[in-house]
Scaffold this motif. Structure first.
Motif, PDB file in Angstrom:
ATOM      1  N   TRP A 184       0.834  -1.208   0.000  1.00 13.05           N
ATOM      2  CA  TRP A 184       0.000   0.000   0.000  1.00 13.05           C
ATOM      3  C   TRP A 184       0.864   1.251   0.000  1.00 13.05           C
ATOM      4  N   ARG A 194      -9.032   2.466  15.260  1.00 13.51           N
ATOM      5  CA  ARG A 194     -10.042   1.419  15.085  1.00 13.51           C
ATOM      6  C   ARG A 194     -11.388   2.056  14.800  1.00 13.51           C
ATOM      7  N   ASP A 195     -12.187   1.353  13.997  1.00 17.62           N
ATOM      8  CA  ASP A 195     -13.562   1.794  13.785  1.00 17.62           C
ATOM      9  C   ASP A 195     -14.380   1.571  15.033  1.00 17.62           C
ATOM     10  N   GLU A 240      -6.875   5.551   3.119  1.00 17.16           N
ATOM     11  CA  GLU A 240      -6.994   4.583   4.201  1.00 17.16           C
ATOM     12  C   GLU A 240      -6.963   3.170   3.645  1.00 17.16           C
ATOM     13  N   LEU A 241      -6.459   2.259   4.459  1.00 14.64           N
ATOM     14  CA  LEU A 241      -6.433   0.843   4.106  1.00 14.64           C
ATOM     15  C   LEU A 241      -7.144   0.065   5.194  1.00 14.64           C
ATOM     16  N   ALA A 242      -8.182  -0.660   4.832  1.00 13.55           N
ATOM     17  CA  ALA A 242      -8.914  -1.476   5.797  1.00 13.55           C
ATOM     18  C   ALA A 242      -8.193  -2.807   5.953  1.00 13.55           C
ATOM     19  N   LEU A 243      -7.716  -3.074   7.154  1.00 15.95           N
ATOM     20  CA  LEU A 243      -7.039  -4.336   7.440  1.00 15.95           C
ATOM     21  C   LEU A 243      -8.019  -5.415   7.854  1.00 15.95           C
ATOM     22  N   SER A 244      -9.144  -4.985   8.405  1.00 19.85           N
ATOM     23  CA  SER A 244     -10.216  -5.903   8.800  1.00 19.85           C
ATOM     24  C   SER A 244     -11.474  -5.067   8.961  1.00 19.85           C
ATOM     25  N   GLU A 245     -12.557  -5.705   9.368  1.00 13.70           N
ATOM     26  CA  GLU A 245     -13.789  -4.950   9.597  1.00 13.70           C
ATOM     27  C   GLU A 245     -13.645  -3.997  10.773  1.00 13.70           C
ATOM     28  N   ARG A 277      -8.642  -0.150  10.539  1.00 13.29           N
ATOM     29  CA  ARG A 277      -8.168   0.434   9.294  1.00 13.29           C
ATOM     30  C   ARG A 277      -6.985   1.351   9.615  1.00 13.29           C
TER      31      ARG A 277
END
Length: 208
Positions: free
Chosen positions: A75, A207-208, A87-92, A95
């Motif tokens: 990335w 974190r979201d 942004e890069l989402a690594l999981s739900e 990010r």
């Protein structure tokens, strides 16, 4: 997509100075395959995005598997200047977004590598091979030492009018990254008077 930092290749010690990362951390990251240096002349050279990866991982401060670190590496390697803030989402639940420190690390690396290649000359026929400011017989370490001792840019311009001012911070960083043999190596510190391009754009990691 072409890499924004493909032309910036740094030695391990240059990477330590620019990224403000301890040299042993860089060596461990290379050994573990966290960063992927290029090898030229038998020496590992780090692209700017690899140094930025170490800075970003330090900021995330969350244990990540090597596969995920590889995603981050790819990335960062693909980001263009206009993509800052992506942004890069690594999981739900997690990010990663570009931060000011990461942006500035890439910019410092690119600027330093470009100016280093322009102003630091290694020629066995000049000063016995001692690295000098390109086109002169003034050793790079001489300029760095004068700045470290408090010499102002105005005084340097008077004494060395043939040396461009943009060569000064390059000389300081290069000297820090290339100490004479037998002298202790100081890493993870920012050289004084080092002024490389930076960005005012900032994003966070969270974190979201």
């Amino acid at each position: 997509m072409a890499s924004a930092s493909a032309s910036a290749l740094l030695t391990r010690r240059e990477a330590a100075e620019i990224g403000r990362v301890p040299l042993n951390v860089i060596d461990k990251a290379i050994e573990q395959g966290v960063v992927k240096p290029k090898r030229r002349g038998g020496k590992p050279l780090l692209p700017a995005h690899e140094v930025a990866l170490l800075v970003l991982l330090r900021q995330i401060d969350v244990a990540l598997p090597n596969k995920t670190k590889g995603r981050l590496r790819r990335w960062l390697a693909q980001l263009q200047p206009q993509a800052v803030g992506s942004e890069l989402a690594l999981s739900e639940a997690l990010r990663v977004a570009m931060t000011e420190d990461v942006v500035q690390t890439i910019e410092r690396a690119e600027s330093y590598a470009r100016l280093r290649d322009r102003y630091v000359e290694h020629n066995p026929a000049v000063m016995g091979g001692e690295p000098v400011i390109t086109g002169t017989r003034v050793p790079v370490r001489t300029i760095a030492s004068l700045i470290e001792m408090g010499e102002t840019h105005e005084m340097l311009r008077e004494d060395y009018p043939h040396i461009p001012e943009e060569a000064y911070p390059v000389a300081v960083l290069w000297a820090h990254a290339n100490p004479r043999r037998g002298r202790p190596v100081a890493t993870c510190r920012a050289p004084r008077n080092l002024s490389m391009p930076t960005s005012s754009k900032m994003r966070t990691v969270g974190r979201d």
